[in-house]
Design a protein around this motif. Structure first.
Motif, PDB file in Angstrom:
ATOM      1  N   GLN A  31       0.842  -1.202   0.000  1.00  0.00           N
ATOM      2  CA  GLN A  31       0.000   0.000   0.000  1.00  0.00           C
ATOM      3  C   GLN A  31       0.875   1.250   0.000  1.00  0.00           C
ATOM      4  OE1 GLN A  31      -3.114   0.158   2.993  1.00  0.00           O
ATOM      5  NE2 GLN A  31      -3.450  -2.033   2.840  1.00  0.00           N
ATOM      6  N   SER A  32       1.886   1.200   0.843  1.00  0.00           N
ATOM      7  CA  SER A  32       2.751   2.358   1.002  1.00  0.00           C
ATOM      8  C   SER A  32       3.558   2.648  -0.278  1.00  0.00           C
ATOM      9  CB  SER A  32       3.637   2.098   2.223  1.00  0.00           C
ATOM     10  OG  SER A  32       4.796   2.840   2.196  1.00  0.00           O
ATOM     11  N   VAL A  33       4.174   1.640  -0.875  1.00  0.00           N
ATOM     12  CA  VAL A  33       4.985   1.911  -2.074  1.00  0.00           C
ATOM     13  C   VAL A  33       4.093   2.239  -3.262  1.00  0.00           C
ATOM     14  CG1 VAL A  33       6.978   0.577  -1.299  1.00  0.00           C
ATOM     15  CG2 VAL A  33       5.313  -0.503  -2.799  1.00  0.00           C
ATOM     16  N   SER A  34       2.908   1.677  -3.287  1.00  0.00           N
ATOM     17  CA  SER A  34       1.976   2.030  -4.354  1.00  0.00           C
ATOM     18  C   SER A  34       1.574   3.498  -4.213  1.00  0.00           C
ATOM     19  CB  SER A  34       0.756   1.108  -4.287  1.00  0.00           C
ATOM     20  OG  SER A  34      -0.256   1.530  -5.154  1.00  0.00           O
ATOM     21  N   SER A  35       1.325   3.945  -2.988  1.00  0.00           N
ATOM     22  CA  SER A  35       0.947   5.347  -2.792  1.00  0.00           C
ATOM     23  C   SER A  35       2.110   6.286  -3.106  1.00  0.00           C
ATOM     24  CB  SER A  35       0.435   5.583  -1.363  1.00  0.00           C
ATOM     25  OG  SER A  35       1.487   5.554  -0.425  1.00  0.00           O
ATOM     26  N   LEU A  36       3.326   5.807  -2.943  1.00  0.00           N
ATOM     27  CA  LEU A  36       4.497   6.653  -3.205  1.00  0.00           C
ATOM     28  C   LEU A  36       4.863   6.707  -4.686  1.00  0.00           C
ATOM     29  CD1 LEU A  36       6.574   5.683  -0.074  1.00  0.00           C
ATOM     30  CD2 LEU A  36       6.020   8.025  -0.714  1.00  0.00           C
ATOM     31  N   GLY A  37       4.244   5.856  -5.494  1.00  0.00           N
ATOM     32  CA  GLY A  37       4.448   5.953  -6.940  1.00  0.00           C
ATOM     33  C   GLY A  37       5.472   5.000  -7.528  1.00  0.00           C
ATOM     34  N   VAL A  38       5.898   3.989  -6.758  1.00  0.00           N
ATOM     35  CA  VAL A  38       6.799   2.970  -7.324  1.00  0.00           C
ATOM     36  C   VAL A  38       5.998   2.136  -8.324  1.00  0.00           C
ATOM     37  CG1 VAL A  38       8.250   0.968  -6.813  1.00  0.00           C
ATOM     38  CG2 VAL A  38       8.111   2.847  -5.174  1.00  0.00           C
ATOM     39  N   LYS A  39       6.571   1.878  -9.499  1.00  0.00           N
ATOM     40  CA  LYS A  39       5.823   1.150 -10.528  1.00  0.00           C
ATOM     41  C   LYS A  39       6.386  -0.225 -10.843  1.00  0.00           C
ATOM     42  CE  LYS A  39       2.946   4.521 -10.876  1.00  0.00           C
ATOM     43  NZ  LYS A  39       1.716   4.398 -10.065  1.00  0.00           N
TER      44      LYS A  39
ATOM     45  N   LEU B 274      -2.402  -2.826  -3.945  1.00  0.00           N
ATOM     46  CA  LEU B 274      -1.899  -1.760  -4.811  1.00  0.00           C
ATOM     47  C   LEU B 274      -2.997  -0.742  -5.105  1.00  0.00           C
ATOM     48  CD1 LEU B 274       0.117  -3.991  -7.312  1.00  0.00           C
ATOM     49  CD2 LEU B 274       1.014  -2.689  -5.371  1.00  0.00           C
ATOM     50  N   PHE B 275      -4.229  -1.228  -5.317  1.00  0.00           N
ATOM     51  CA  PHE B 275      -5.357  -0.318  -5.555  1.00  0.00           C
ATOM     52  C   PHE B 275      -5.532   0.640  -4.370  1.00  0.00           C
ATOM     53  CE2 PHE B 275      -7.659  -3.751  -8.297  1.00  0.00           C
ATOM     54  CZ  PHE B 275      -6.924  -3.370  -9.419  1.00  0.00           C
ATOM     55  N   LEU B 276      -5.424   0.087  -3.151  1.00  0.00           N
ATOM     56  CA  LEU B 276      -5.583   0.938  -1.958  1.00  0.00           C
ATOM     57  C   LEU B 276      -4.551   2.062  -1.963  1.00  0.00           C
ATOM     58  CD1 LEU B 276      -6.281  -1.787   0.776  1.00  0.00           C
ATOM     59  CD2 LEU B 276      -7.915  -0.125  -0.136  1.00  0.00           C
ATOM     60  N   GLY B 277      -3.334   1.737  -2.355  1.00  0.00           N
ATOM     61  CA  GLY B 277      -2.280   2.756  -2.431  1.00  0.00           C
ATOM     62  C   GLY B 277      -2.583   3.807  -3.487  1.00  0.00           C
ATOM     63  N   LEU B 278      -3.063   3.362  -4.639  1.00  0.00           N
ATOM     64  CA  LEU B 278      -3.395   4.305  -5.715  1.00  0.00           C
ATOM     65  C   LEU B 278      -4.539   5.220  -5.291  1.00  0.00           C
ATOM     66  CD1 LEU B 278      -3.311   1.991  -8.902  1.00  0.00           C
ATOM     67  CD2 LEU B 278      -1.517   3.535  -8.074  1.00  0.00           C
TER      68      LEU B 278
END
Lengths: 243, 243
Positions: A94-102, A131-135
């Motif tokens: 969740q955290s890396v997805s929210s930070l924009g890591v692809k 990943l959706f939660l992070g986005l």
């Protein structure tokens, strides 16, 4: 949820979506929105914009959407992460997805508990949920790619040189002589070991692919903490939209 | 647990400690140590060093300890955090304790759920449990101080000017025009709001105490993620020991 993430099959017309389940629930009970209200939405792997609620009943919620803005730019960093235990993996994703890591490679390491590789969380749809939660948190739409690499040596030898090509590559290694640099302007490949760290053989293998061991000083941090700390330190973070 | 934290009442002699409960359990089952083994130990608010296991039975574990080294230096940052929900607070406290923050003000904000102030987690001994976990993780011994401030306005007006004096003060505020700076060399006071952010009135009050609103760009991050991200970005992190 700072953005309602729309999927291809939510669309029932060019600019009209129908939502059920979790997202409908969230819109009603957390955002307390009603017919006529406008919310921030974005299409998976596409544009962001607004959605106006046009109809609502016990089961469904329909919105007219206008999508015209680019999502935030990606973080210029590829993450190699020794597979953490499932509960921690959820939060880290969740955290890396929210930070924009692809690009996220979940890799093996001597200190990764073998049972972690059998976790039901590693099914693609379960990983995507996190990943959706992070986005949705970060108002992004571009789904990160997760690559599972349960064999360390073939990954390092056969794939890693191509992945790390044209990037500056670091491995987080407590005790390393080089302090973690700040605000690298080029693309980064970053390897983070398991709790307890990579073993010396693994660090050597990474060094043979031009990875530079870096340290954050005397403190040993949990993987969960070290991931945002290193991403924040190494990258510009505040990239502008891709457009 | 990368360091066994010793408390005053563990000492049964000048250089001898007796451990029971969680720490004894951890030493035996996780570290798999036996009589004769040497472990890293530290005395709460004191020096770090080594402990040699000299006796062990069903209930107790005794060590001879030698304490001669300074713990890692503190992070030159005072944290003001709008009280998060209890489950998240636990993880954040472990994380900021491991990162070396020594002054933590848990403050109120319009968007803090009132029920959070009634959580049993806010009892001093419960808070300390989380802080101990962070210290043990980071091999630190210096207990952070937590200050509970359930009333926003009197805190800002009566206490904050003194707390923030001689520091550069920032409030994390999505949408702020100033990008979060990197590697500040002077001491920092940092205010982080609740999920959803501080309300405009609160930001104004902080600005009246010379807090500068800063942003991390377009992405909205969870409090849990933004805390390590901001600490990592603003501070040098890799301070040397105090001695």
């Amino acid at each position: 949820m700072n953005l309602i993430l729309l999927h291809e099959n939510d669309f029932i017309g060019q600019e009209r979506v129908k939502l059920l389940g979790r997202r409908r629930e969230h819109i009603l009970s957390i955002q307390r929105a009603a017919v006529g209200d406008t919310l921030r939405v974005g299409k998976l792997d596409g544009l962001i914009g607004t959605g106006k609620i046009v109809s609502l009943d016990d089961q469904e919620l329909e919105m007219e959407v206008q999508l015209e803005q680019q999502p935030p730019g990606p973080l210029p960093l590829t993450l190699l992460l020794a597979l953490p235990r499932p509960k921690m993996l959820k939060r880290i994703l969740q955290s890396v997805s929210s930070l924009g890591v692809k690009q996220i490679y979940l890799i093996n390491s001597y200190r990764v508990d073998k049972s972690f590789w059998g976790s039901p969380l590693l099914q693609p749809e379960k990983l995507n949920e996190q990943l959706f939660l992070g986005l949705e948190q970060a108002r992004d739409t571009v789904l990160p790619h997760i690559h599972l690499r349960p064999r360390f040596k073939p990954f390092i030898e056969d794939e890693l040189p191509e992945i790390a090509k044209d990037t500056v590559a670091y491995v987080a290694h407590p005790g390393a002589e080089t302090a973690c640099p700040q605000g690298i302007s080029q693309a980064v490949t970053l390897a983070i070991g398991p709790e307890g760290g990579f073993i010396p053989y693994e660090v050597e293998k990474l060094k043979s692919c031009d990875f530079i061991p870096i340290s954050l000083g005397e403190r040993i941090l949990r993987v969960e903490t070290v991931v945002p700390v290193l991403l924040s330190r190494l990258t510009p973070l505040t990239e502008k939209s891709t457009e």
